[in-house]
Write a protein that holds these residues in place. Structure first.
Motif, PDB file in Angstrom:
ATOM      1  N   PHE A  38       0.924  -1.221   0.052  1.00 21.16           N
ATOM      2  CA  PHE A  38       0.089  -0.112  -0.001  1.00 21.16           C
ATOM      3  C   PHE A  38       0.850   1.230   0.027  1.00 21.16           C
ATOM      4  O   PHE A  38       1.870   1.199   0.614  1.00 21.16           O
ATOM      5  N   SER A  39       0.383   2.182  -0.703  1.00 23.21           N
ATOM      6  CA  SER A  39       1.377   3.628  -0.697  1.00 23.21           C
ATOM      7  C   SER A  39       0.147   4.634  -0.961  1.00 23.21           C
ATOM      8  O   SER A  39      -0.725   4.503  -1.528  1.00 23.21           O
ATOM      9  N   ASN A  40       0.564   5.818  -0.902  1.00 26.80           N
ATOM     10  CA  ASN A  40      -0.098   7.093  -1.147  1.00 26.80           C
ATOM     11  C   ASN A  40      -1.352   7.100  -0.692  1.00 26.80           C
ATOM     12  O   ASN A  40      -2.402   7.060  -1.050  1.00 26.80           O
ATOM     13  N   VAL A  41      -1.336   6.957   0.761  1.00 26.63           N
ATOM     14  CA  VAL A  41      -2.522   6.962   1.194  1.00 26.63           C
ATOM     15  C   VAL A  41      -3.086   8.519   1.787  1.00 26.63           C
ATOM     16  O   VAL A  41      -2.162   9.382   2.282  1.00 26.63           O
ATOM     17  N   THR A 393      -1.722  12.840   4.658  1.00 31.13           N
ATOM     18  CA  THR A 393      -1.172  12.243   3.616  1.00 31.13           C
ATOM     19  C   THR A 393       0.065  11.307   4.076  1.00 31.13           C
ATOM     20  O   THR A 393       0.818  11.652   4.799  1.00 31.13           O
ATOM     21  N   ASN A 395       3.013   8.471   2.544  1.00 34.59           N
ATOM     22  CA  ASN A 395       3.490   7.871   1.512  1.00 34.59           C
ATOM     23  C   ASN A 395       4.444   6.508   1.995  1.00 34.59           C
ATOM     24  O   ASN A 395       4.806   5.996   1.367  1.00 34.59           O
ATOM     25  N   SER A 453      -8.289   7.377   0.409  1.00 35.32           N
ATOM     26  CA  SER A 453      -7.841   6.564  -0.598  1.00 35.32           C
ATOM     27  C   SER A 453      -6.640   6.007  -0.433  1.00 35.32           C
ATOM     28  O   SER A 453      -5.679   6.723   0.086  1.00 35.32           O
ATOM     29  N   THR A 454      -6.065   4.964  -1.252  1.00 36.34           N
ATOM     30  CA  THR A 454      -4.874   4.237  -1.248  1.00 36.34           C
ATOM     31  C   THR A 454      -4.511   3.621  -2.587  1.00 36.34           C
ATOM     32  O   THR A 454      -5.415   3.381  -3.223  1.00 36.34           O
ATOM     33  N   THR A 455      -3.081   3.694  -2.811  1.00 33.32           N
ATOM     34  CA  THR A 455      -2.718   3.089  -3.932  1.00 33.32           C
ATOM     35  C   THR A 455      -2.233   1.457  -3.564  1.00 33.32           C
ATOM     36  O   THR A 455      -1.621   1.355  -2.512  1.00 33.32           O
ATOM     37  N   ARG A 517      -6.133   1.893  -7.484  1.00 32.89           N
ATOM     38  CA  ARG A 517      -6.364   2.937  -6.530  1.00 32.89           C
ATOM     39  C   ARG A 517      -7.780   2.537  -5.892  1.00 32.89           C
ATOM     40  O   ARG A 517      -8.830   2.167  -6.759  1.00 32.89           O
ATOM     41  N   LEU A 565      -6.328  -0.595   6.168  1.00 33.42           N
ATOM     42  CA  LEU A 565      -5.623  -1.245   5.169  1.00 33.42           C
ATOM     43  C   LEU A 565      -5.631  -2.740   5.391  1.00 33.42           C
ATOM     44  O   LEU A 565      -4.658  -3.152   6.195  1.00 33.42           O
TER      45      LEU A 565
END
Length: 576
Positions: A38-41, A393, A395, A453-455, A517, A565
């Motif tokens: 997971f990244s960029n939450v 944010t 990362n 949101s998350t990637t 995403r 997550l």
């Protein structure tokens, strides 16, 4: 020959691993699963009350801690303030915050952060540990945190430290029952513990009948002195009116007299704060004639910008030498449901007379307060905890993870690792509906209107594998939104679990060619889940769904909703 076979097998393993497919361990035969990353939450709060009530230069927002931070207790040493809250089965236990001015707070993590000493691994989400007290003892320059732990046979425990910034000692088990303990040190250094308990056997008069007890405390031996316990409040302010749940007691001393402040009425719509006075810490205690000194129970249920359930308070002298009180309250959504949970509020307190009274605590509360003189509002800046509407944010680029990320029933460190690509979660063979530690990194819902949101980089290998987002009120009430497998196909699926019974809201077959995403958005009671295969254009899955199961109104319990997550190797959300 054996060497050539081994090299051939190693080559196959490298090739398959490089291509990102599942391979079998040649020694154990077990499957090796590539863990999700997971990244960029991005969490973004957007409540109308903050947009409609912007701050002036000398103001700050209350609640000071948004989201599930209930049952606050506070203490002071010099210019340093420390505040603790309940955490239930979240880990670490008992979140603690530091401030120099009561406005700007720094998150210090959790007091109970050693799983070998506090382990809520087998407790429901509303158990674990709750209703802490924190007290600074100037006679030995020591801080005490006392709390009831519903796990591991701990019961009531106390931990100590000379410096809360540097951690706490091991729990000391105390030999008394009941809940909501608080420790008090008199001017002569003598210690006392007050707590909620059941009436003596055979003397319970009605449902919710409780008492407040006091014990003398041996400071040198760190134990209550046997035989010194005494009931100092029976039932509440007026036993003839059958008051319920007198609890959360705190002892104070002012001008030679002892004041006992308690919550009364239960932690819901009848919640209030009441106070008593005595010439001795062991009573008899006489209630104030103007009780309650804090409540929101008298006002119309449909009032705008409602704050409710106010109570469970503690007092402290502020930097301007005036009294302030911290307490829990709730801000329900448009359906009058409590999703964000019980939060920590603050009000100034007028103690110019015999008894303290919360200023504006007996009228409908507003969202803003005047800052103590000389204080600058830095919330959300320079490392201070944010409030109002804000964007968080993450990362996952630093090893030191923000303390707002928590585990459930166990340490987050047991399943996470920071990689070059982001946060990798090692999936446990545990479903979110089980009363076990889950491989889920949680963040508290802090607004009624928000987006999260998350990637996600992930390729599930079987129907038992799932990774994505979970919105959770408890193990029996939650939404799971993630990626899994059905046959040879990959699916996105939304599962709703109400009272332990799960249904599939919607599912869709997808082709993941790169990062995915995921997003959940809420506008009051309305929640929407979406996914973007190209990282930009979100596709809704399941339409607008009700957040009812994420409220304490429907789910019960004492916690607010958590957003996680989530990764599991025990998935049961099967696409339709």
């Amino acid at each position: 020959m054996k060497q050539r076979q081994l090299l051939f097998l190693l080559g196959l393993l490298f090739l398959f691993s490089f291509k990102g497919v599942t391979v079998k361990d040649t020694i154990t035969g077990k499957q090796k699963i590539k863990s999700p990353v997971f990244s960029n939450v991005i969490y973004q709060g957007d409540d109308a009350i903050y947009k409609n009530n912007p701050l002036k230069a000398d103001e700050f927002y209350s609640p000071i801690l948004q989201g599930c931070y209930p049952d606050p207790a506070i203490t002071r040493k010099g210019d340093d303030y420390y505040m603790v809250c309940s955490s239930f089965a979240m880990f670490p236990g008992v979140p603690i915050f530091h401030s120099k001015d009561l406005v700007n707070w720094t998150d210090l993590g959790g007091v109970l952060n050693n799983v070998n000493e506090f382990n809520p691994h087998d407790t429901g989400i509303s158990q674990g540990v709750y209703a802490p007290g924190i007290t600074y003892n100037p006679h030995n320059d020591t801080f005490y945190m006392i709390v009831t732990a519903f796990t591991g046979g701990l019961g009531n425990i106390i931990v100590k430290t000379k410096d809360p910034m540097k951690g706490w000692g091991s729990p000391i088990k105390l030999d008394f029952g009941g809940i909501d303990p608080c420790i008090f040190f008199d001017d002569n250094g003598k210690g006392y513990i007050v707590h909620n308990d059941a009436p003596d056997k055979g003397k319970e008069l009605y449902q919710g009948h409780r008492v407040i007890k006091v014990w003398e405390y041996d400071v040198a031996a760190d134990k209550v002195i046997p035989g010194t316990d005494k009931i100092i409040v029976d039932g509440g302010v007026d036993l003839s009116k059958k008051p319920i749940w007198i609890e959360a007691p705190h002892l104070y001393k002012k001008e030679g007299r002892y004041y006992l402040m308690c919550a009364e009425g239960g932690t819901g719509g009848n919640h209030s704060e009441v106070i008593f006075v005595s010439d001795s810490p062991k009573g008899p205690f006489v209630p104030s004639s103007n009780n309650p000194i804090l409540t929101q129970r008298y006002f119309p249920k449909d009032r705008v910008n409602k704050v409710d359930w106010a109570g469970h308070a503690d007092l402290v002298v502020g930097p301007d030498n005036k009294y302030y009180g911290v307490f829990l309250g709730i801000r329900p959504n448009d359906k009058d449901r409590v999703n964000a949970g019980r939060e920590t509020f603050m009000l100034p307190v007028d103690w110019s007379g015999v008894f303290p009274v919360f200023e504006n605590g007996l009228v409908p509360m507003g969202p803003k307060l005047k800052m103590p003189k000389g204080v600058e509002n830095k919330t959300g800046k320079e490392g201070f905890f944010p409030n109002g509407n804000f964007t968080f944010t993450e990362n996952f680029t630093t090893e030191k993870l923000d303390y707002r990320w928590i585990g459930l029933r166990g340490p987050r460190e047991n399943f996470i690792s920071i990689t070059k690509k982001g946060l990798e979660i090692k999936p446990f063979e545990v479903n979110i509906k089980e009363i076990k530690p889950t491989s889920t990194l949680f963040y508290r819902q802090q607004h009624n209107t928000f987006s999260f949101s998350t990637t996600l980089d992930y390729q599930p290998s079987s129907e038992k594998d799932l990774a994505g987002i979970v919105c959770l009120q408890s193990e029996r009430f939650n939404y799971v939104f993630g990626v899994t497998k059905k046959g040879n196909d990959t699916y996105i699926v939304l599962q709703r679990t109400e009272n332990g019974q799960s249904t599939i809201v919607a599912s869709a077959k997808i082709d993941i060619k790169k990062s995915l995403r995921l997003q959940v958005k809420a506008t009051g009671d309305s929640y929407e889940f979406g996914y973007a295969l190209n990282g930009v254009d979100f596709v809704n899955l399941g339409g607008s769904v009700s957040g009812d199961i994420l409220s304490t109104n429907v789910a019960g319990g004492f916690t607010g909703a958590l957003i996680g997550l989530y990764a599991t190797a025990a998935n049961d959300a099967q696409p339709e």
